[in-house]
Scaffold this motif. Structure first.
Motif, PDB file in Angstrom:
ATOM      1  N   SER A 123       0.827  -1.211   0.000  1.00 48.81           N
ATOM      2  CA  SER A 123       0.000   0.000   0.000  1.00 48.81           C
ATOM      3  C   SER A 123       0.861   1.260   0.000  1.00 48.81           C
ATOM      4  CB  SER A 123      -0.979  -0.002   1.175  1.00 48.81           C
ATOM      5  OG  SER A 123      -0.303   0.135   2.389  1.00 48.81           O
ATOM      6  N   GLN A 124       1.980   1.220   0.696  1.00 51.52           N
ATOM      7  CA  GLN A 124       2.883   2.374   0.705  1.00 51.52           C
ATOM      8  C   GLN A 124       3.506   2.592  -0.675  1.00 51.52           C
ATOM      9  OE1 GLN A 124       5.733   1.899   3.865  1.00 51.52           O
ATOM     10  NE2 GLN A 124       4.135   1.433   5.359  1.00 51.52           N
ATOM     11  N   GLU A 125       3.969   1.531  -1.277  1.00 50.17           N
ATOM     12  CA  GLU A 125       4.633   1.636  -2.587  1.00 50.17           C
ATOM     13  C   GLU A 125       3.627   1.922  -3.690  1.00 50.17           C
ATOM     14  OE1 GLU A 125       8.152   1.477  -5.058  1.00 50.17           O
ATOM     15  OE2 GLU A 125       7.764   1.842  -2.944  1.00 50.17           O
ATOM     16  N   ALA A 126       2.394   1.449  -3.541  1.00 50.81           N
ATOM     17  CA  ALA A 126       1.373   1.638  -4.577  1.00 50.81           C
ATOM     18  C   ALA A 126       1.118   3.119  -4.834  1.00 50.81           C
ATOM     19  CB  ALA A 126       0.077   0.938  -4.176  1.00 50.81           C
ATOM     20  N   ARG A 127       1.042   3.909  -3.790  1.00 51.66           N
ATOM     21  CA  ARG A 127       0.821   5.353  -3.959  1.00 51.66           C
ATOM     22  C   ARG A 127       1.938   5.978  -4.800  1.00 51.66           C
ATOM     23  NH1 ARG A 127      -1.201   4.650   1.183  1.00 51.66           N
ATOM     24  NH2 ARG A 127       0.785   5.002   2.208  1.00 51.66           N
ATOM     25  N   TYR A 128       3.160   5.640  -4.466  1.00 55.10           N
ATOM     26  CA  TYR A 128       4.312   6.180  -5.188  1.00 55.10           C
ATOM     27  C   TYR A 128       4.298   5.746  -6.656  1.00 55.10           C
ATOM     28  CZ  TYR A 128       9.089   6.680  -6.823  1.00 55.10           C
ATOM     29  OH  TYR A 128      10.198   6.976  -7.585  1.00 55.10           O
ATOM     30  N   ARG A 171       1.768   4.632  -8.524  1.00 60.51           N
ATOM     31  CA  ARG A 171       0.636   5.214  -9.268  1.00 60.51           C
ATOM     32  C   ARG A 171       0.947   6.650  -9.674  1.00 60.51           C
ATOM     33  NH1 ARG A 171      -2.730   2.490  -5.401  1.00 60.51           N
ATOM     34  NH2 ARG A 171      -2.812   4.423  -4.223  1.00 60.51           N
ATOM     35  N   MET A 172       1.541   7.417  -8.754  1.00 61.92           N
ATOM     36  CA  MET A 172       1.908   8.791  -9.056  1.00 61.92           C
ATOM     37  C   MET A 172       2.960   8.827 -10.170  1.00 61.92           C
ATOM     38  SD  MET A 172       3.715  11.653  -6.616  1.00 61.92           S
ATOM     39  CE  MET A 172       5.224  10.712  -6.621  1.00 61.92           C
TER      40      MET A 172
END
Length: 166
Positions: free
Chosen positions: A80-85, A87-88
């Motif tokens: 979940s932490q890496e997904a935000r990065y 996706r951006m």
């Protein structure tokens, strides 16, 4: 009547639209047409670091996954932490690519992105939420890397005079 004709040459994919007497043709580099995942998945844990570096996963994410071992909740937290990065990163690359491709090329890139989302969702479908989340992160990172490569390739292929600040 609207029809689309496609033919393939060595490196380029030509799309032509004939509509009401108006013709438009665009060459698209075939190295990027529906080539997913663009970087082969690691065959074992020993190849994980090289794969992570190749697709642009952060070291902190790889370390988090290694520490999580096979604990699903911990792997989901890492993802979940890496997904935000990721996706951006992918969205920024897609926006930059679309800003340099208008008309038919822009429509082709948007259609390709919709096909990629379908691929990603099918490819990552699993009964294991942790595996699904990790897969989504990795495929998003792979796609971001692929898009960034296309931006770099476009800059290499663009004549130097187009970059001048005149």
């Amino acid at each position: 009547m609207r029809t689309m004709t496609r033919c393939t040459t060595t490196l380029f994919f030509w799309s032509c639209i004939f509509w009401s007497g108006i013709t438009g043709c665009v060459a698209t580099d075939t190295r990027f047409v529906d080539n997913w995942p663009s970087i082969p998945l690691p065959s074992n844990r020993d190849n994980t670091a090289a794969y992570a570096q190749a697709v642009g996963l952060r070291r902190s994410y790889v370390a988090c996954l290694m520490a999580a071992d096979d604990v699903p909740k911990a792997r989901i937290d890492c993802a979940s932490q890496e997904a935000r990065y990721q996706r951006m990163r992918k969205q920024q690359a897609l926006t930059r690519l679309l800003s340099s491709h208008v008309g038919i090329e822009g429509k082709q890139i948007r259609a390709e992105e919709r096909r990629w989302i379908t691929f990603r969702d099918d490819f990552c479908a699993s009964d294991d939420d942790a595996e699904t989340d990790v897969c989504l992160v990795e495929q998003t990172a792979d796609r971001a890397t692929q898009l960034e490569g296309r931006i770099e390739l476009a800059h290499v292929d663009t004549p130097a005079h187009e970059f001048s600040a005149n």
